[in-house]
Design an enzyme around this catalytic site. Structure first.
Site, mmCIF file in Angstrom:
data_model
loop_
_atom_site.group_PDB
_atom_site.id
_atom_site.type_symbol
_atom_site.label_atom_id
_atom_site.label_comp_id
_atom_site.label_asym_id
_atom_site.label_seq_id
_atom_site.Cartn_x
_atom_site.Cartn_y
_atom_site.Cartn_z
ATOM 1 C CE LYS A 13 -2.231 -0.843 3.913
ATOM 2 N NZ LYS A 13 -1.729 -2.160 4.349
ATOM 3 N NE ARG A 88 -4.422 -1.075 10.317
ATOM 4 C CZ ARG A 88 -3.314 -0.572 9.778
ATOM 5 N NH1 ARG A 88 -3.284 0.658 9.326
ATOM 6 N NH2 ARG A 88 -2.248 -1.323 9.675
ATOM 7 N NE ARG A 127 7.917 -4.101 6.034
ATOM 8 C CZ ARG A 127 6.636 -3.719 5.935
ATOM 9 N NH1 ARG A 127 6.113 -3.415 4.760
ATOM 10 N NH2 ARG A 127 5.883 -3.654 6.997
ATOM 11 N NE ARG A 136 6.249 -0.757 10.518
ATOM 12 C CZ ARG A 136 5.141 -0.712 9.785
ATOM 13 N NH1 ARG A 136 5.180 -0.293 8.537
ATOM 14 N NH2 ARG A 136 3.992 -1.098 10.299
ATOM 15 N NE ARG A 147 1.355 -4.655 11.536
ATOM 16 C CZ ARG A 147 2.266 -4.410 10.591
ATOM 17 N NH1 ARG A 147 3.391 -5.089 10.575
ATOM 18 N NH2 ARG A 147 2.055 -3.491 9.695
HETATM 19 P P1 AMP Z 1 0.717 0.515 9.328
HETATM 20 O O1 AMP Z 1 2.013 1.219 9.130
HETATM 21 O O2 AMP Z 1 -0.408 1.082 8.493
HETATM 22 O O3 AMP Z 1 0.819 -0.977 9.192
HETATM 23 O O4 AMP Z 1 0.266 0.794 10.838
HETATM 24 C C1 AMP Z 1 1.051 0.377 11.921
HETATM 25 C C2 AMP Z 1 0.211 0.260 13.182
HETATM 26 O O5 AMP Z 1 -0.360 1.540 13.511
HETATM 27 C C3 AMP Z 1 -0.992 -0.668 13.076
HETATM 28 O O6 AMP Z 1 -0.650 -2.036 13.294
HETATM 29 C C4 AMP Z 1 -1.888 -0.118 14.186
HETATM 30 O O7 AMP Z 1 -1.396 -0.481 15.452
HETATM 31 C C5 AMP Z 1 -1.668 1.382 14.039
HETATM 32 N N1 AMP Z 1 -2.630 1.985 13.076
HETATM 33 C C6 AMP Z 1 -2.336 2.539 11.862
HETATM 34 N N2 AMP Z 1 -3.433 2.989 11.265
HETATM 35 C C7 AMP Z 1 -4.464 2.702 12.110
HETATM 36 C C8 AMP Z 1 -5.879 2.880 12.040
HETATM 37 N N3 AMP Z 1 -6.462 3.452 10.976
HETATM 38 N N4 AMP Z 1 -6.617 2.457 13.096
HETATM 39 C C9 AMP Z 1 -6.055 1.885 14.179
HETATM 40 N N5 AMP Z 1 -4.746 1.663 14.302
HETATM 41 C C10 AMP Z 1 -3.936 2.065 13.283
#
Ligand code: AMP
Length: 191
Positions: A13, A88, A127, A136, A147
């Site tokens: 994404k 989400r 990764r 990360r 996740r």
């Molecule tokens: P990402 O980089 O998009 O995978 O986001 C990393 C982490 O941030 C996720 O696993 C969640 O813990 C948190 N996070 C990111 N976006 C959201 C969202 N829209 N709602 C809730 N938690 C989020």
């Protein structure tokens, strides 16, 4: 034009949203990046969400909707934006629609990157291996499994919501980056 880029963790994404930003001038809004910035700056919000994120859990809907509502008001979102990692949950999707409607805006397309979960695990494992010390906090195999489970249970149920609105555009996310990107171009250039 406002887009959502949708798919499980590791689907690509962020890469595709970055390319759309470059090619069309729409602003990439990654909620994951925004939260990581908060954590790095040790803000009140950052401290509150740090452990949740490290464990692969979701941050509360209210916090996320507020964050996006403020962000899209900024000058760099004037031409439009690409939501990457948001919404989400179905509650976030509904709150997003409500909030956009109150500002006279809407989502034009939801681009879904469809991927195979076994291949996805491999992609993320590489990764993790490549990122070494810069990894990360949530890029470990156990957290990734969590996740993916959170994605399947809480995020994937959003799809029928946008399907009913006829907004979904599905792309095979296992294809090379350039092929995925050119399929996105065909959608965006129809306009
Ligand atoms: P990402 O980089 O998009 O995978 O986001 C990393 C982490 O941030 C996720 O696993 C969640 O813990 C948190 N996070 C990111 N976006 C959201 C969202 N829209 N709602 C809730 N938690 C989020």
């Amino acid at each position: 034009m406002n887009l959502i880029i949708f798919g499980p963790p590791g689907a690509g994404k962020g890469t595709q949203a970055g390319l759309i930003e470059l090619n069309y001038g729409l602003k990439q809004l990654s909620t994951g990046d925004m939260l990581r910035t908060e954590i790095a700056s040790e803000s009140e919000l950052g401290l509150k969400v740090k452990d949740l994120i490290a464990a692969g859990h979701l941050v509360s809907d209210d916090i996320m909707v507020d964050m996006i509502a403020h962000r899209i008001e900024q000058e760099d979102c004037k031409k439009g934006f690409i939501l990457d990692g948001f919404p989400r949950t179905v509650a976030q999707a509904k709150a997003l629609d409500h909030m956009l409607a109150s500002k006279g805006k809407k989502i034009d397309h939801v681009i879904v990157l469809v991927v195979d979960e076994t291949a996805l695990m491999k992609r993320i494992q590489s990764r993790i291996a490549q990122s070494g010390e810069n990894a990360r906090a949530d890029d470990t195999e156990d957290v990734l499994k969590n996740r993916l489970q959170v994605y399947n249970e809480q995020t994937a149920p959003i799809l029928p919501y946008y399907d009913l609105k006829n907004l979904l555009y599905k792309i095979d996310g296992m294809q090379p980056i350039e092929v995925v990107s050119s399929e996105i171009d065909s959608l965006l250039e129809q306009r």
